[in-house]
Design a protein around this motif. Structure first.
Motif, PDB file in Angstrom:
ATOM      1  N   MET A 107       0.839  -1.191   0.000  1.00  0.00           N
ATOM      2  CA  MET A 107       0.000   0.000   0.000  1.00  0.00           C
ATOM      3  C   MET A 107       0.875   1.242   0.000  1.00  0.00           C
ATOM      4  O   MET A 107       1.902   1.293   0.654  1.00  0.00           O
ATOM      5  N   THR A 108       0.453   2.263  -0.731  1.00  0.00           N
ATOM      6  CA  THR A 108       1.183   3.517  -0.800  1.00  0.00           C
ATOM      7  C   THR A 108       1.259   4.171   0.575  1.00  0.00           C
ATOM      8  O   THR A 108       0.290   4.202   1.310  1.00  0.00           O
ATOM      9  N   SER A 109       2.443   4.727   0.910  1.00  0.00           N
ATOM     10  CA  SER A 109       2.599   5.439   2.178  1.00  0.00           C
ATOM     11  C   SER A 109       3.533   6.620   1.976  1.00  0.00           C
ATOM     12  O   SER A 109       4.513   6.524   1.248  1.00  0.00           O
ATOM     13  N   PHE A 110       3.211   7.735   2.604  1.00  0.00           N
ATOM     14  CA  PHE A 110       4.051   8.920   2.514  1.00  0.00           C
ATOM     15  C   PHE A 110       4.504   9.364   3.895  1.00  0.00           C
ATOM     16  O   PHE A 110       4.710  10.544   4.140  1.00  0.00           O
ATOM     17  N   LEU A 111       4.654   8.403   4.799  1.00  0.00           N
ATOM     18  CA  LEU A 111       5.078   8.726   6.156  1.00  0.00           C
ATOM     19  C   LEU A 111       6.509   9.246   6.180  1.00  0.00           C
ATOM     20  O   LEU A 111       7.393   8.731   5.491  1.00  0.00           O
ATOM     21  N   ASN A 112       6.738  10.263   6.992  1.00  0.00           N
ATOM     22  CA  ASN A 112       8.073  10.786   7.223  1.00  0.00           C
ATOM     23  C   ASN A 112       8.583  10.191   8.539  1.00  0.00           C
ATOM     24  O   ASN A 112       8.350  10.742   9.612  1.00  0.00           O
ATOM     25  N   ILE A 113       9.221   9.043   8.434  1.00  0.00           N
ATOM     26  CA  ILE A 113       9.637   8.291   9.626  1.00  0.00           C
ATOM     27  C   ILE A 113      10.597   9.100  10.493  1.00  0.00           C
ATOM     28  O   ILE A 113      10.526   9.072  11.730  1.00  0.00           O
ATOM     29  N   GLU A 114      11.484   9.857   9.869  1.00  0.00           N
ATOM     30  CA  GLU A 114      12.463  10.645  10.627  1.00  0.00           C
ATOM     31  C   GLU A 114      11.764  11.689  11.492  1.00  0.00           C
ATOM     32  O   GLU A 114      12.095  11.875  12.669  1.00  0.00           O
ATOM     33  N   ASN A 115      10.756  12.363  10.927  1.00  0.00           N
ATOM     34  CA  ASN A 115      10.034  13.367  11.701  1.00  0.00           C
ATOM     35  C   ASN A 115       9.214  12.747  12.821  1.00  0.00           C
ATOM     36  O   ASN A 115       9.115  13.303  13.915  1.00  0.00           O
ATOM     37  N   ILE A 116       8.605  11.596  12.539  1.00  0.00           N
ATOM     38  CA  ILE A 116       7.834  10.923  13.583  1.00  0.00           C
ATOM     39  C   ILE A 116       8.745  10.560  14.758  1.00  0.00           C
ATOM     40  O   ILE A 116       8.392  10.725  15.924  1.00  0.00           O
ATOM     41  N   GLN A 173      -4.300  13.979  14.934  1.00  0.00           N
ATOM     42  CA  GLN A 173      -3.558  12.943  15.662  1.00  0.00           C
ATOM     43  C   GLN A 173      -3.655  11.612  14.916  1.00  0.00           C
ATOM     44  O   GLN A 173      -4.658  11.298  14.291  1.00  0.00           O
ATOM     45  N   ARG A 174      -2.598  10.820  15.028  1.00  0.00           N
ATOM     46  CA  ARG A 174      -2.510   9.573  14.253  1.00  0.00           C
ATOM     47  C   ARG A 174      -3.686   8.625  14.539  1.00  0.00           C
ATOM     48  O   ARG A 174      -4.120   7.878  13.667  1.00  0.00           O
ATOM     49  N   LYS A 175      -4.212   8.670  15.731  1.00  0.00           N
ATOM     50  CA  LYS A 175      -5.318   7.783  16.083  1.00  0.00           C
ATOM     51  C   LYS A 175      -6.568   8.069  15.249  1.00  0.00           C
ATOM     52  O   LYS A 175      -7.483   7.249  15.191  1.00  0.00           O
ATOM     53  N   ARG A 176      -6.598   9.219  14.588  1.00  0.00           N
ATOM     54  CA  ARG A 176      -7.749   9.590  13.772  1.00  0.00           C
ATOM     55  C   ARG A 176      -7.549   9.288  12.284  1.00  0.00           C
ATOM     56  O   ARG A 176      -8.392   9.609  11.468  1.00  0.00           O
ATOM     57  N   TRP A 177      -6.413   8.687  11.929  1.00  0.00           N
ATOM     58  CA  TRP A 177      -6.111   8.419  10.522  1.00  0.00           C
ATOM     59  C   TRP A 177      -6.764   7.123  10.047  1.00  0.00           C
ATOM     60  O   TRP A 177      -6.840   6.149  10.791  1.00  0.00           O
ATOM     61  N   CYS A 178      -7.134   7.115   8.773  1.00  0.00           N
ATOM     62  CA  CYS A 178      -7.528   5.851   8.134  1.00  0.00           C
ATOM     63  C   CYS A 178      -6.631   5.543   6.944  1.00  0.00           C
ATOM     64  O   CYS A 178      -6.819   4.539   6.254  1.00  0.00           O
ATOM     65  N   MET A 179      -5.650   6.426   6.673  1.00  0.00           N
ATOM     66  CA  MET A 179      -4.655   6.176   5.624  1.00  0.00           C
ATOM     67  C   MET A 179      -3.458   7.072   5.865  1.00  0.00           C
ATOM     68  O   MET A 179      -3.553   8.074   6.590  1.00  0.00           O
ATOM     69  N   ASP A 180      -2.319   6.748   5.243  1.00  0.00           N
ATOM     70  CA  ASP A 180      -1.091   7.517   5.413  1.00  0.00           C
ATOM     71  C   ASP A 180      -0.960   8.531   4.281  1.00  0.00           C
ATOM     72  O   ASP A 180      -0.052   8.471   3.432  1.00  0.00           O
ATOM     73  N   PHE A 181      -1.895   9.505   4.265  1.00  0.00           N
ATOM     74  CA  PHE A 181      -1.875  10.541   3.234  1.00  0.00           C
ATOM     75  C   PHE A 181      -2.653  11.730   3.769  1.00  0.00           C
ATOM     76  O   PHE A 181      -3.152  11.721   4.892  1.00  0.00           O
TER      77      PHE A 181
END
Length: 210
Positions: free
Chosen positions: A1-10, A41-49
């Motif tokens: 699945m496509t993801s645009f997470l910025n792991i370094e910032n997280i 907040q991440r708990k409210r996400w349903c996708m990484d976009f």
């Protein structure tokens, strides 16, 4: 699945400061740059976009305008948005996304822009340098509009459903306008149909939709 997470910032978020968890989505052919305030907040996400909260209507508005179906980008059964279809659509239409803040503090445990304290504003000019064909910036909400106006020293904050030229402020190959559209949050007191009308009118003037 496509993801645009910025792991370094997280990883570096801490001490109450949150750094932007997504990588800027900047298609080379982008004609429009959407700028919100900051993701919920991440708990409210349903996708990484962008616009990941399932009860935010941004992708329903886009679905209604371009496909005549507000659920075009919605997996109703799974209560998720169809991220791969959204990304392909944005690449095709030339829609770029980021936010006006790269770091914030939440003053309350909710998704309201009203309780965001901006720690770091986004370098808008740096984003636009990567978007040579961009003709417009679209802000989706009061906080985002106020933040970009402060960042770029724009003297007058545009009212909802209006635009101002920022070409004299931003040195760019194209003429740039700043559009302010109603928030796609359901907390914003405007009907879904009125929001669709506002977005459609803006897209038509920018020649993104007929």
């Amino acid at each position: 699945m496509t993801s645009f997470l910025n792991i370094e910032n997280i990883a570096r978020s801490g001490d109450g400061v949150e750094y932007h968890p997504l990588i800027p989505f900047l298609p080379e052919n982008a004609k429009v740059l959407f700028l919100g305030s900051f993701p919920p907040q991440r708990k409210r996400w349903c996708m990484d976009f962008y616009y990941p909260n399932f009860i935010n209507d941004h992708w329903r508005i886009e679905g209604q305008i371009f496909f005549g179906d507000k659920n075009h980008f919605v997996d109703v059964k799974a209560k998720r948005f169809k991220i791969d279809e959204i990304v392909a659509f944005c690449q095709e239409k030339g829609l770029a996304f980021f936010d006006t803040s790269t770091a914030i503090r939440r003053l309350q445990d909710n998704a309201s822009d009203k309780f965001l304290e901006v720690e770091e504003r986004t370098d808008i000019r740096a984003l636009l340098q990567q978007l040579p064909y961009c003709r417009a910036i679209i802000t989706t909400g009061e906080k985002a509009t106020e933040t970009i106006c402060a960042s770029l020293d724009i003297p007058e904050i545009p009212k909802v459903n209006t635009s101002v030229s920022v070409s004299s402020i931003i040195h760019h190959p194209s003429s740039i306008s700043l559009w302010r559209l109603p928030s796609s949050s359901r907390a914003y007191p405007l009907s879904f149909d009125k929001k669709v009308e506002a977005y459609r009118n803006c897209f038509a003037k920018l020649r993104i939709v007929n």
